[in-house]
Design an enzyme around this catalytic site. Structure first.
Site, PDB file in Angstrom:
ATOM      1  N   ASN A  98       1.106  -0.940   0.206  1.00 27.06           N
ATOM      2  CA  ASN A  98      -0.181   0.012   0.152  1.00 27.06           C
ATOM      3  C   ASN A  98       0.717   1.286   0.020  1.00 27.06           C
ATOM      4  O   ASN A  98       1.781   1.538   0.763  1.00 27.06           O
ATOM      5  CB  ASN A  98      -1.150   0.145   0.930  1.00 27.06           C
ATOM      6  CG  ASN A  98      -1.685   1.064   1.581  1.00 27.06           C
ATOM      7  OD1 ASN A  98      -1.653   1.819   0.664  1.00 27.06           O
ATOM      8  ND2 ASN A  98      -3.417   0.966   2.193  1.00 27.06           N
ATOM      9  N   HIS A 131     -15.870   7.559   5.269  1.00 27.81           N
ATOM     10  CA  HIS A 131     -14.974   7.548   5.359  1.00 27.81           C
ATOM     11  C   HIS A 131     -13.758   9.170   6.092  1.00 27.81           C
ATOM     12  O   HIS A 131     -14.034   9.977   4.880  1.00 27.81           O
ATOM     13  CB  HIS A 131     -14.140   7.170   4.548  1.00 27.81           C
ATOM     14  CG  HIS A 131     -12.745   6.967   4.692  1.00 27.81           C
ATOM     15  ND1 HIS A 131     -11.642   5.517   4.139  1.00 27.81           N
ATOM     16  CD2 HIS A 131     -11.508   7.407   4.339  1.00 27.81           C
ATOM     17  CE1 HIS A 131     -10.569   5.446   4.340  1.00 27.81           C
ATOM     18  NE2 HIS A 131     -10.026   6.676   4.667  1.00 27.81           N
ATOM     19  N   LEU A 132     -13.505   9.031   7.174  1.00 31.18           N
ATOM     20  CA  LEU A 132     -13.080  10.601   7.783  1.00 31.18           C
ATOM     21  C   LEU A 132     -12.367  10.337   8.589  1.00 31.18           C
ATOM     22  O   LEU A 132     -11.977   9.661   9.507  1.00 31.18           O
ATOM     23  CB  LEU A 132     -14.114  10.967   8.569  1.00 31.18           C
ATOM     24  CG  LEU A 132     -15.129  11.140   8.324  1.00 31.18           C
ATOM     25  CD1 LEU A 132     -16.639  11.113   9.831  1.00 31.18           C
ATOM     26  CD2 LEU A 132     -15.855  11.887   6.971  1.00 31.18           C
ATOM     27  N   GLY A 136      -8.178  12.519   4.674  1.00 31.85           N
ATOM     28  CA  GLY A 136      -9.222  12.390   3.220  1.00 31.85           C
ATOM     29  C   GLY A 136     -10.862  11.931   3.712  1.00 31.85           C
ATOM     30  O   GLY A 136     -10.252  10.924   4.648  1.00 31.85           O
ATOM     31  N   GLU A 166      -8.259  -1.810   4.629  1.00 28.29           N
ATOM     32  CA  GLU A 166      -7.492  -1.767   3.510  1.00 28.29           C
ATOM     33  C   GLU A 166      -6.451  -2.988   2.796  1.00 28.29           C
ATOM     34  O   GLU A 166      -7.668  -3.670   2.278  1.00 28.29           O
ATOM     35  CB  GLU A 166      -7.272  -0.734   3.183  1.00 28.29           C
ATOM     36  CG  GLU A 166      -9.093   0.451   3.110  1.00 28.29           C
ATOM     37  CD  GLU A 166      -8.289   2.276   3.516  1.00 28.29           C
ATOM     38  OE1 GLU A 166      -6.800   2.159   3.745  1.00 28.29           O
ATOM     39  OE2 GLU A 166      -8.763   2.781   1.978  1.00 28.29           O
ATOM     40  N   HIS A 225     -11.490   5.448  -1.860  1.00 26.60           N
ATOM     41  CA  HIS A 225     -11.583   5.494  -0.577  1.00 26.60           C
ATOM     42  C   HIS A 225     -13.405   3.976  -1.046  1.00 26.60           C
ATOM     43  O   HIS A 225     -13.390   3.663  -0.010  1.00 26.60           O
ATOM     44  CB  HIS A 225     -12.950   6.485   0.419  1.00 26.60           C
ATOM     45  CG  HIS A 225     -11.608   7.136   0.317  1.00 26.60           C
ATOM     46  ND1 HIS A 225     -12.026   8.670   1.381  1.00 26.60           N
ATOM     47  CD2 HIS A 225     -10.004   7.099   1.174  1.00 26.60           C
ATOM     48  CE1 HIS A 225     -10.848   8.921   1.366  1.00 26.60           C
ATOM     49  NE2 HIS A 225      -9.932   8.396   1.742  1.00 26.60           N
ATOM     50  N   ARG A 281      -2.467  -1.514  -3.729  1.00 23.26           N
ATOM     51  CA  ARG A 281      -3.352  -1.022  -3.770  1.00 23.26           C
ATOM     52  C   ARG A 281      -3.136   0.348  -4.715  1.00 23.26           C
ATOM     53  O   ARG A 281      -2.331   1.331  -4.637  1.00 23.26           O
ATOM     54  CB  ARG A 281      -3.707   0.336  -2.506  1.00 23.26           C
ATOM     55  CG  ARG A 281      -4.487   1.664  -2.314  1.00 23.26           C
ATOM     56  CD  ARG A 281      -4.232   1.840  -1.292  1.00 23.26           C
ATOM     57  NE  ARG A 281      -5.533   2.558  -1.191  1.00 23.26           N
ATOM     58  CZ  ARG A 281      -5.926   3.809  -0.161  1.00 23.26           C
ATOM     59  NH1 ARG A 281      -4.897   4.011   0.575  1.00 23.26           N
ATOM     60  NH2 ARG A 281      -7.233   4.561   0.238  1.00 23.26           N
TER      61      ARG A 281
HETATM   62  P1  ADP Z   1      -6.204   8.163   6.531  1.00 21.38           P
HETATM   63  O1  ADP Z   1      -6.808   9.168   6.009  1.00 21.38           O
HETATM   64  O2  ADP Z   1      -5.055   9.323   6.158  1.00 21.38           O
HETATM   65  O3  ADP Z   1      -5.512   7.376   6.354  1.00 21.38           O
HETATM   66  P2  ADP Z   1      -6.444   8.038   8.685  1.00 21.38           P
HETATM   67  O4  ADP Z   1      -7.751   7.564   8.509  1.00 21.38           O
HETATM   68  O5  ADP Z   1      -5.550   7.793  10.301  1.00 21.38           O
HETATM   69  O6  ADP Z   1      -5.792   8.987   8.027  1.00 21.38           O
HETATM   70  O7  ADP Z   1      -7.140   9.408   9.758  1.00 21.38           O
HETATM   71  C1  ADP Z   1      -6.047  10.119   9.905  1.00 21.38           C
HETATM   72  C2  ADP Z   1      -6.932  11.224  11.123  1.00 21.38           C
HETATM   73  O8  ADP Z   1      -7.777  11.171  12.003  1.00 21.38           O
HETATM   74  C3  ADP Z   1      -5.790  12.393  12.084  1.00 21.38           C
HETATM   75  O9  ADP Z   1      -5.070  12.559  11.084  1.00 21.38           O
HETATM   76  C4  ADP Z   1      -6.719  12.414  13.077  1.00 21.38           C
HETATM   77  O10 ADP Z   1      -7.321  14.135  12.419  1.00 21.38           O
HETATM   78  C5  ADP Z   1      -7.672  11.289  12.999  1.00 21.38           C
HETATM   79  N1  ADP Z   1      -7.712  11.301  14.758  1.00 21.38           N
HETATM   80  C6  ADP Z   1      -7.031  10.142  15.120  1.00 21.38           C
HETATM   81  N2  ADP Z   1      -7.325  10.232  16.161  1.00 21.38           N
HETATM   82  C7  ADP Z   1      -8.539  11.048  16.979  1.00 21.38           C
HETATM   83  C8  ADP Z   1      -9.185  11.365  17.635  1.00 21.38           C
HETATM   84  N3  ADP Z   1      -9.322  10.197  18.907  1.00 21.38           N
HETATM   85  N4  ADP Z   1     -10.230  11.527  17.591  1.00 21.38           N
HETATM   86  C9  ADP Z   1      -9.820  12.796  17.004  1.00 21.38           C
HETATM   87  N5  ADP Z   1      -9.909  12.170  15.816  1.00 21.38           N
HETATM   88  C10 ADP Z   1      -8.754  11.183  15.188  1.00 21.38           C
END
Ligand code: ADP
Length: 393
Positions: free
Chosen positions: A23, A203-204, A207, A379, A175, A114
């Site tokens: 990935n 998906h938050l 991105g 993923e 995503h 990926r």
């Molecule tokens: P990516 O899209 O790069 O795979 P992730 O799914 O790991 O990213 O999400 C990263 C984001 O998740 C971080 O930038 C942060 O904003 C958020 N995040 C991680 N842990 C927490 C938490 N405990 N509370 C709020 N937001 C969080």
């Protein structure tokens, strides 16, 4: 792969398949290794070996970190910024040293990658590196857009000139690997057939995107021709009035690179708050009274609610709302703020359960007309599953 040397009829052969997943991101290269038997496990298994090379620590060097299911760890600085060289070193830890889980790289049956348009050149580097190291092992490109390939034309055609469509300028959606995994996992958690579920997957992460899923297919999504469309994200703007771009080009003569940099890397939570693209730091700043951080969160929630409303209209109803990725899985406050306005469709959160951010669980109140699921997206496992499926066809 099915054991070619097995003297028994195929059905009786003990079949294992060793799958390597790669990935690649712009600043990191993640990889994991699974060993599967002839039936897929109900739950995603823990990979036997996981590795990550991070190129953000020091110019011209990669930080390699390896962990195994048996609890072994290994760290090393790789003094090379060549992806092929770094991948070769990473793969040595699969069959040598403390993190060894196989005797030789020849044991690897199939490699899944990926693949996403923004990372095409580095994905190709990875595919070529594997070809060099492992010879003609089967390699599977799992496209992050594939899950959205059946969007209806009204959802994927942009209302520009018709010629755009002929040039391939259309909504692709991203995503997809995550949304696909979450949609199937949701059906498992709810003990329902995915063929009669209407789902909205949020998906938050850094991105952010939504997918409206009906009968197991993506029927609408917020990311578009590029991952810049749709929701407000960590450092991407999401959808904005395209007239702003024309205005900036006329007024300030921005170059394409400058606009790319503004919209992809200096907008979103980071651009508005001036604090960070990381939701945790934005929340911390809000707690300290930072009004720009508060505005950033307010816009994020406003756009998320609006996007969910649009997906709801595409589905014509909703069985479950799914939250996944860094923010979706961890931020009870974001989930609560989003769900608050959907009481009119009978959606009600169980406030206490939501606060605990349980993984792969339903956080809706018992009497809610819509289930609300928090799902840990996997993923890499979805890619391994695709490899397993393809090799059985
Ligand atoms: P990516 O899209 O790069 O795979 P992730 O799914 O790991 O990213 O999400 C990263 C984001 O998740 C971080 O930038 C942060 O904003 C958020 N995040 C991680 N842990 C927490 C938490 N405990 N509370 C709020 N937001 C969080």
């Amino acid at each position: 792969m099915p054991n070619a040397q097995c003297p028994m009829p195929n059905a009786q052969c003990p079949i294992t398949m060793k799958i390597l997943v790669l990935n690649a991101g712009s600043s990191s290269q993640k990889s994991c290794f699974y060993e599967l038997n002839d039936t897929l496990p109900d739950r995603p298994p823990q990979p036997l070996w996981e590795a990550k090379i991070d190129w953000t620590h020091r110019e011209g060097a990669g930080e390699l970190q390896v962990t195994t299911a048996a609890g072994h760890r290994f760290e090393e600085e790789i003094a090379s910024d060549s992806r092929a060289g770094a991948i070769a070193r990473m793969l040595e830890t699969l069959w040598q040293g403390e993190t060894q889980v196989i005797n030789s790289l020849n044991e690897i049956d199939i490699v899944g990658h990926r693949v996403a348009p923004i990372h095409n050149p580095i994905n190709l580097e990875g595919i070529e590196a594997i070809e060099k190291i492992l010879g003609n092992v089967p390699q599977v490109a799992v496209f992050d857009t594939a899950f959205h390939s059946q969007l209806p034309p009204a959802a994927f055609v942009y209302p520009g000139p018709y010629e755009w469509l002929e040039e391939g300028i259309r909504r692709y959606g991203f995503h997809g690997i995550s949304h696909q995994y979450c949609a199937r996992r949701a059906a498992e958690i709810l003990n329902r057939d995915s063929a009669d579920l209407r789902l909205i997957s949020c998906h938050l992460g850094n991105g952010c995107s939504l997918a409206a899923v009906r009968d197991g297919l993506s029927v609408d999504t917020t990311m578009g021709f590029t991952p810049l469309d749709g929701l407000m994200m960590g450092s991407r703007s999401g959808a904005i009035d395209p007239g702003i771009i024309i205005h900036l080009l006329r007024r300030s003569h921005f170059t394409a690179e400058e606009l790319d940099n503004i919209l992809n890397r200096n907008s979103g939570l980071k651009g508005i708050s001036g604090v960070s693209s990381d939701m945790r730091l934005v929340a911390e700043a809000i707690a300290n009274g930072n009004s720009r951080a508060q505005l950033a969160l307010d816009i994020y929630i406003h756009r998320l609610r609006a996007g969910i409303g649009a997906m709801l209209a595409s589905l014509g109803g909703l069985d479950a709302l799914i939250f996944t990725a860094g923010v979706g899985e961890n931020s009870a406050a974001v989930r609560a703020a989003v769900c608050e306005v959907f009481g009119f469709i009978g959606l009600r959160l169980d406030g206490e359960k939501n606060l605990n951010s349980p993984i792969d669980d339903d956080v809706a109140a018992v009497d809610s007309a819509v289930r609300v699921l928090v799902i840990h997206t996997q993923e890499d496992w979805e890619i391994a599953r695709e490899c397993w499926d393809i090799s059985r066809r």
